[in-house]
Design a protein around this motif. Structure first.
Motif, mmCIF file in Angstrom:
data_model
loop_
_atom_site.group_PDB
_atom_site.id
_atom_site.type_symbol
_atom_site.label_atom_id
_atom_site.label_comp_id
_atom_site.label_asym_id
_atom_site.label_seq_id
_atom_site.Cartn_x
_atom_site.Cartn_y
_atom_site.Cartn_z
ATOM 1 N N GLU A 1 39.247 13.146 -1.444
ATOM 2 C CA GLU A 1 38.613 14.312 -0.847
ATOM 3 C C GLU A 1 37.977 13.959 0.501
ATOM 4 O O GLU A 1 38.052 14.725 1.453
ATOM 5 N N LYS A 2 37.357 12.778 0.569
ATOM 6 C CA LYS A 2 36.732 12.339 1.819
ATOM 7 C C LYS A 2 37.768 11.999 2.880
ATOM 8 O O LYS A 2 37.517 12.138 4.065
ATOM 9 N N ALA A 3 38.951 11.546 2.453
ATOM 10 C CA ALA A 3 39.991 11.148 3.404
ATOM 11 C C ALA A 3 40.699 12.350 4.025
ATOM 12 O O ALA A 3 41.295 12.227 5.093
ATOM 13 N N LYS A 4 40.641 13.505 3.394
ATOM 14 C CA LYS A 4 41.302 14.698 3.930
ATOM 15 C C LYS A 4 40.603 15.143 5.211
ATOM 16 O O LYS A 4 39.370 15.155 5.281
ATOM 17 N N PRO A 5 41.375 15.549 6.211
ATOM 18 C CA PRO A 5 40.727 16.084 7.413
ATOM 19 C C PRO A 5 40.102 17.448 7.095
ATOM 20 O O PRO A 5 40.641 18.212 6.290
ATOM 21 N N HIS A 6 38.991 17.710 7.711
ATOM 22 C CA HIS A 6 38.300 18.967 7.475
ATOM 23 C C HIS A 6 39.110 20.104 8.063
ATOM 24 O O HIS A 6 39.775 19.961 9.084
ATOM 25 N N ILE A 7 39.062 21.268 7.414
ATOM 26 C CA ILE A 7 39.870 22.396 7.861
ATOM 27 C C ILE A 7 39.427 22.908 9.236
ATOM 28 O O ILE A 7 40.233 23.394 10.019
ATOM 29 N N TRP A 8 38.167 22.777 9.553
ATOM 30 C CA TRP A 8 37.656 23.245 10.838
ATOM 31 C C TRP A 8 37.419 22.068 11.770
ATOM 32 O O TRP A 8 36.295 21.687 12.041
#
Length: 124
Positions: free
Chosen positions: A78-85
């Protein structure tokens, strides 16, 4: 056991466990004629569903791990995913816009006072 006698959990946060039914449903839908024809219409090729198989196998592999270990893996992902914004600078946004729409601008006749493409930079 009475309704008043509920077993209490040891931690305040519930343990997250992967839901493999969702992965299986996504894989099943991937092989449906509707999805395959939609994919063929949009991209010109049928979907091989390799990503959905990978998700299902990954989910089943997480189910075999201890709860704490699976929780750590899920939190790390979850932390490795790029933020949507994600925000871009003005230059990054301009470059992205021209990358996406320059074919439309270059094909149309120039209008008086219209925006011109940005100068070519030497960063390739």
């Amino acid at each position: 056991m009475d309704a008043k006698e509920k077993p209490e959990t040891t931690s305040s946060m519930p343990q997250r466990r992967p839901d493999c039914i969702k992965c299986f449903d996504a894989l099943w839908f991937c092989y449906s004629p509707f999805h395959q024809m939609q994919n063929y219409y949009r991209y010109g090729e049928f979907d091989n569903c390799f990503g959905k198989w990978g998700d299902l196998v990954d989910c089943l592999a997480l189910k075999t791990k201890r709860a704490a270990e699976a929780e750590e893996i899920l939190i790390a992902r979850e932390k490795a995913k790029p933020h949507i914004w994600t925000f871009r600078t003005v230059d990054e946004a301009s470059e992205n816009w021209w990358r996406m729409y320059k074919h439309l601008v270059l094909m149309s006749p120039p209008l008086p006072g219209a925006a011109q493409p940005p100068p070519r930079s030497d960063k390739s």
